[in-house]
Design a protein around this motif. Sequence first.
Motif, PDB file in Angstrom:
ATOM      1  N   ILE A 156       0.900  -1.242   0.023  1.00  0.00           N
ATOM      2  CA  ILE A 156      -0.007  -0.044  -0.051  1.00  0.00           C
ATOM      3  C   ILE A 156       0.877   1.377  -0.090  1.00  0.00           C
ATOM      4  O   ILE A 156       0.652   2.316  -0.717  1.00  0.00           O
ATOM      5  CB  ILE A 156      -0.888  -0.113   1.142  1.00  0.00           C
ATOM      6  CG1 ILE A 156      -1.986  -1.397   1.018  1.00  0.00           C
ATOM      7  CG2 ILE A 156      -1.587   1.167   1.347  1.00  0.00           C
ATOM      8  CD1 ILE A 156      -2.786  -1.169   2.290  1.00  0.00           C
ATOM      9  N   VAL A 157       1.919   1.302   0.751  1.00  0.00           N
ATOM     10  CA  VAL A 157       2.754   2.367   0.980  1.00  0.00           C
ATOM     11  C   VAL A 157       3.568   2.565  -0.236  1.00  0.00           C
ATOM     12  O   VAL A 157       3.725   3.628  -1.051  1.00  0.00           O
ATOM     13  CB  VAL A 157       3.676   2.175   2.134  1.00  0.00           C
ATOM     14  CG1 VAL A 157       4.913   3.239   1.950  1.00  0.00           C
ATOM     15  CG2 VAL A 157       3.185   2.213   3.399  1.00  0.00           C
ATOM     16  N   ALA A 158       4.241   1.520  -0.983  1.00  0.00           N
ATOM     17  CA  ALA A 158       4.790   1.728  -2.410  1.00  0.00           C
ATOM     18  C   ALA A 158       3.872   2.129  -3.386  1.00  0.00           C
ATOM     19  O   ALA A 158       4.504   2.818  -4.273  1.00  0.00           O
ATOM     20  CB  ALA A 158       5.267   0.255  -2.846  1.00  0.00           C
ATOM     21  N   GLU A 159       2.685   2.125  -3.389  1.00  0.00           N
ATOM     22  CA  GLU A 159       1.735   2.403  -4.420  1.00  0.00           C
ATOM     23  C   GLU A 159       1.096   3.764  -4.141  1.00  0.00           C
ATOM     24  O   GLU A 159       0.050   4.138  -4.674  1.00  0.00           O
ATOM     25  CB  GLU A 159       0.879   1.487  -4.843  1.00  0.00           C
ATOM     26  CG  GLU A 159       1.309   0.254  -5.450  1.00  0.00           C
ATOM     27  CD  GLU A 159       1.960   0.332  -6.621  1.00  0.00           C
ATOM     28  OE1 GLU A 159       1.664   1.177  -7.310  1.00  0.00           O
ATOM     29  OE2 GLU A 159       3.175  -0.377  -6.891  1.00  0.00           O
ATOM     30  N   GLN A 160       1.495   4.293  -3.033  1.00  0.00           N
ATOM     31  CA  GLN A 160       1.057   5.507  -2.386  1.00  0.00           C
ATOM     32  C   GLN A 160      -0.504   5.537  -2.146  1.00  0.00           C
ATOM     33  O   GLN A 160      -1.161   6.441  -2.374  1.00  0.00           O
ATOM     34  CB  GLN A 160       1.233   6.714  -3.283  1.00  0.00           C
ATOM     35  CG  GLN A 160       2.856   6.932  -3.769  1.00  0.00           C
ATOM     36  CD  GLN A 160       3.584   7.426  -2.716  1.00  0.00           C
ATOM     37  OE1 GLN A 160       2.965   7.701  -1.634  1.00  0.00           O
ATOM     38  NE2 GLN A 160       4.718   7.775  -2.895  1.00  0.00           N
ATOM     39  N   GLY A 161      -0.954   4.269  -1.687  1.00  0.00           N
ATOM     40  CA  GLY A 161      -2.371   4.043  -1.229  1.00  0.00           C
ATOM     41  C   GLY A 161      -3.320   3.595  -2.677  1.00  0.00           C
ATOM     42  O   GLY A 161      -4.395   3.427  -2.392  1.00  0.00           O
ATOM     43  N   ASP A 162      -2.742   3.758  -3.811  1.00  0.00           N
ATOM     44  CA  ASP A 162      -3.427   3.593  -5.031  1.00  0.00           C
ATOM     45  C   ASP A 162      -3.434   2.180  -5.494  1.00  0.00           C
ATOM     46  O   ASP A 162      -2.868   2.028  -6.235  1.00  0.00           O
ATOM     47  CB  ASP A 162      -3.116   4.610  -6.149  1.00  0.00           C
ATOM     48  CG  ASP A 162      -3.770   4.535  -7.378  1.00  0.00           C
ATOM     49  OD1 ASP A 162      -5.035   4.030  -7.322  1.00  0.00           O
ATOM     50  OD2 ASP A 162      -3.401   5.013  -8.397  1.00  0.00           O
ATOM     51  N   VAL A 163      -4.438   1.241  -4.729  1.00  0.00           N
ATOM     52  CA  VAL A 163      -4.430  -0.033  -5.036  1.00  0.00           C
ATOM     53  C   VAL A 163      -5.943  -0.537  -4.673  1.00  0.00           C
ATOM     54  O   VAL A 163      -6.760   0.133  -4.179  1.00  0.00           O
ATOM     55  CB  VAL A 163      -3.432  -0.802  -3.644  1.00  0.00           C
ATOM     56  CG1 VAL A 163      -1.848  -0.432  -3.947  1.00  0.00           C
ATOM     57  CG2 VAL A 163      -4.064  -0.388  -2.336  1.00  0.00           C
ATOM     58  N   VAL A 164      -6.096  -1.681  -5.281  1.00  0.00           N
ATOM     59  CA  VAL A 164      -7.434  -2.537  -5.050  1.00  0.00           C
ATOM     60  C   VAL A 164      -6.973  -3.298  -4.180  1.00  0.00           C
ATOM     61  O   VAL A 164      -6.574  -4.373  -4.070  1.00  0.00           O
ATOM     62  CB  VAL A 164      -7.609  -3.339  -6.613  1.00  0.00           C
ATOM     63  CG1 VAL A 164      -9.021  -3.628  -6.323  1.00  0.00           C
ATOM     64  CG2 VAL A 164      -7.549  -2.270  -7.614  1.00  0.00           C
ATOM     65  N   LYS A 166      -9.090  -5.277  -2.380  1.00  0.00           N
ATOM     66  CA  LYS A 166      -9.528  -6.682  -2.490  1.00  0.00           C
ATOM     67  C   LYS A 166      -8.797  -7.671  -3.199  1.00  0.00           C
ATOM     68  O   LYS A 166      -8.133  -8.849  -2.787  1.00  0.00           O
ATOM     69  CB  LYS A 166     -10.938  -6.813  -3.059  1.00  0.00           C
ATOM     70  CG  LYS A 166     -11.507  -8.228  -3.157  1.00  0.00           C
ATOM     71  CD  LYS A 166     -12.900  -8.041  -3.512  1.00  0.00           C
ATOM     72  CE  LYS A 166     -13.686  -9.395  -3.726  1.00  0.00           C
ATOM     73  NZ  LYS A 166     -13.559 -10.237  -2.223  1.00  0.00           N
ATOM     74  N   THR A 167      -8.084  -7.023  -4.305  1.00  0.00           N
ATOM     75  CA  THR A 167      -7.126  -7.951  -5.090  1.00  0.00           C
ATOM     76  C   THR A 167      -5.758  -8.173  -4.168  1.00  0.00           C
ATOM     77  O   THR A 167      -5.190  -9.259  -4.195  1.00  0.00           O
ATOM     78  CB  THR A 167      -6.705  -7.286  -6.333  1.00  0.00           C
ATOM     79  OG1 THR A 167      -7.918  -6.877  -7.096  1.00  0.00           O
ATOM     80  CG2 THR A 167      -5.537  -7.902  -7.196  1.00  0.00           C
ATOM     81  N   LEU A 168      -5.423  -7.146  -3.675  1.00  0.00           N
ATOM     82  CA  LEU A 168      -4.219  -7.288  -2.627  1.00  0.00           C
ATOM     83  C   LEU A 168      -4.395  -8.097  -1.688  1.00  0.00           C
ATOM     84  O   LEU A 168      -3.659  -8.993  -1.187  1.00  0.00           O
ATOM     85  CB  LEU A 168      -3.734  -5.914  -2.143  1.00  0.00           C
ATOM     86  CG  LEU A 168      -2.148  -5.778  -1.618  1.00  0.00           C
ATOM     87  CD1 LEU A 168      -1.342  -6.004  -2.678  1.00  0.00           C
ATOM     88  CD2 LEU A 168      -2.366  -4.103  -1.172  1.00  0.00           C
ATOM     89  N   ALA A 169      -5.456  -8.101  -0.949  1.00  0.00           N
ATOM     90  CA  ALA A 169      -5.904  -9.096   0.330  1.00  0.00           C
ATOM     91  C   ALA A 169      -5.998 -10.773  -0.365  1.00  0.00           C
ATOM     92  O   ALA A 169      -5.580 -11.521   0.522  1.00  0.00           O
ATOM     93  CB  ALA A 169      -7.120  -8.860   0.764  1.00  0.00           C
ATOM     94  N   GLU A 170      -6.377 -10.650  -1.473  1.00  0.00           N
ATOM     95  CA  GLU A 170      -6.707 -12.253  -1.962  1.00  0.00           C
ATOM     96  C   GLU A 170      -5.393 -12.839  -2.147  1.00  0.00           C
ATOM     97  O   GLU A 170      -5.056 -13.964  -2.043  1.00  0.00           O
ATOM     98  CB  GLU A 170      -7.238 -12.040  -3.496  1.00  0.00           C
ATOM     99  CG  GLU A 170      -9.071 -11.625  -3.117  1.00  0.00           C
ATOM    100  CD  GLU A 170      -9.768 -11.715  -4.260  1.00  0.00           C
ATOM    101  OE1 GLU A 170      -9.100 -11.617  -5.520  1.00  0.00           O
ATOM    102  OE2 GLU A 170     -10.883 -11.671  -4.214  1.00  0.00           O
ATOM    103  N   ALA A 171      -3.966 -12.001  -2.393  1.00  0.00           N
ATOM    104  CA  ALA A 171      -2.834 -12.475  -2.743  1.00  0.00           C
ATOM    105  C   ALA A 171      -1.943 -12.670  -1.346  1.00  0.00           C
ATOM    106  O   ALA A 171      -1.165 -13.433  -1.361  1.00  0.00           O
ATOM    107  CB  ALA A 171      -2.104 -11.353  -3.343  1.00  0.00           C
ATOM    108  N   ALA A 172      -2.749 -12.332  -0.188  1.00  0.00           N
ATOM    109  CA  ALA A 172      -2.004 -12.593   0.883  1.00  0.00           C
ATOM    110  C   ALA A 172      -2.126 -13.871   1.452  1.00  0.00           C
ATOM    111  O   ALA A 172      -3.180 -14.616   1.246  1.00  0.00           O
ATOM    112  CB  ALA A 172      -2.539 -11.655   1.995  1.00  0.00           C
ATOM    113  N   PRO A 173      -0.957 -14.502   2.218  1.00  0.00           N
ATOM    114  CA  PRO A 173      -1.274 -15.795   2.778  1.00  0.00           C
ATOM    115  C   PRO A 173      -2.338 -15.954   4.147  1.00  0.00           C
ATOM    116  O   PRO A 173      -1.783 -16.767   4.879  1.00  0.00           O
ATOM    117  CB  PRO A 173       0.099 -16.258   3.035  1.00  0.00           C
ATOM    118  CG  PRO A 173       0.605 -14.771   3.472  1.00  0.00           C
ATOM    119  CD  PRO A 173       0.077 -13.771   2.583  1.00  0.00           C
ATOM    120  N   LEU A 174      -3.327 -15.257   4.145  1.00  0.00           N
ATOM    121  CA  LEU A 174      -4.188 -15.173   5.363  1.00  0.00           C
ATOM    122  C   LEU A 174      -5.540 -15.220   4.613  1.00  0.00           C
ATOM    123  O   LEU A 174      -5.899 -14.595   3.593  1.00  0.00           O
ATOM    124  CB  LEU A 174      -3.887 -14.277   6.250  1.00  0.00           C
ATOM    125  CG  LEU A 174      -2.634 -13.895   6.814  1.00  0.00           C
ATOM    126  CD1 LEU A 174      -2.476 -12.756   7.656  1.00  0.00           C
ATOM    127  CD2 LEU A 174      -2.407 -15.070   7.866  1.00  0.00           C
TER     128      LEU A 174
END
Length: 257
Positions: A156-164, A166-174
Amino acid sequence: MQYREFPPSDELSDWVENRWVFEIDEEVQALEHVIVPDGTISLSCAILPGMPPMLAIVGPSVLAYRRPVMPGAVYCGLRLRAGVAGSMLRRNIRTLAGQILPMAEAFPDLSEALGAELKYGLSADDGLDLLGQVVARLMHQADPIDAPVRDYCDHIVAEQGDVVLKTLAEAAPLGERQLRRRFLYQVGLTAKEFSRLRRVRHACACIVLGKGTPASASGQSGFSDQSHMSREFRHVFGSSQRLVTDYLSSIRHLGLA
């Protein structure tokens, strides 16, 4: 007035995002300073003329803090890396949201141990060294870093908050629910609140550092248009974007990305 950020020492880099110093000119009238929220926690040291230094924990907030500052004062701090504060402080960071707590209230034993170091006339470097001692002590008793939450925050920080999100969460191992719970514990905000603050911070930096006009900054920061950005500024700061960025532009900024 001058504000600057610079990297932490290598031994603190797993826990600390950066060091910062805010210096107030002696000829400046006492004023209310607007702190741009970025969703993280800072350990801060206020060095005021004629007073002993004051240590505090600045909790995450969805709204900008407004704090009086004194002529000739120096404020410095260590900004904790997003996603690790709960482990370092060994507490649910949600309990610190929207608060600035004296260090003595949050960690009385630690403040007592450092009492001899709280001398009159400290420099900014002295204040940062003192806070480095605080972090070093906290590191030795910290819980393990929650790597999935830290990595989620890093994206999120690397993209300056400009992220989706839900997509990011789906890629997390949780699982999504577990990630949401652990994120709240470590950061004190929801992922949506955190990403919104990162976009607002990036927009401020673009405008204040002359990297873009308000219209272009809105697009660079992930807002649908300038009106969307203006609404977010009004919500976070309680003021218009122009008033906020005009004030911030009166401060010399060094080291901001």
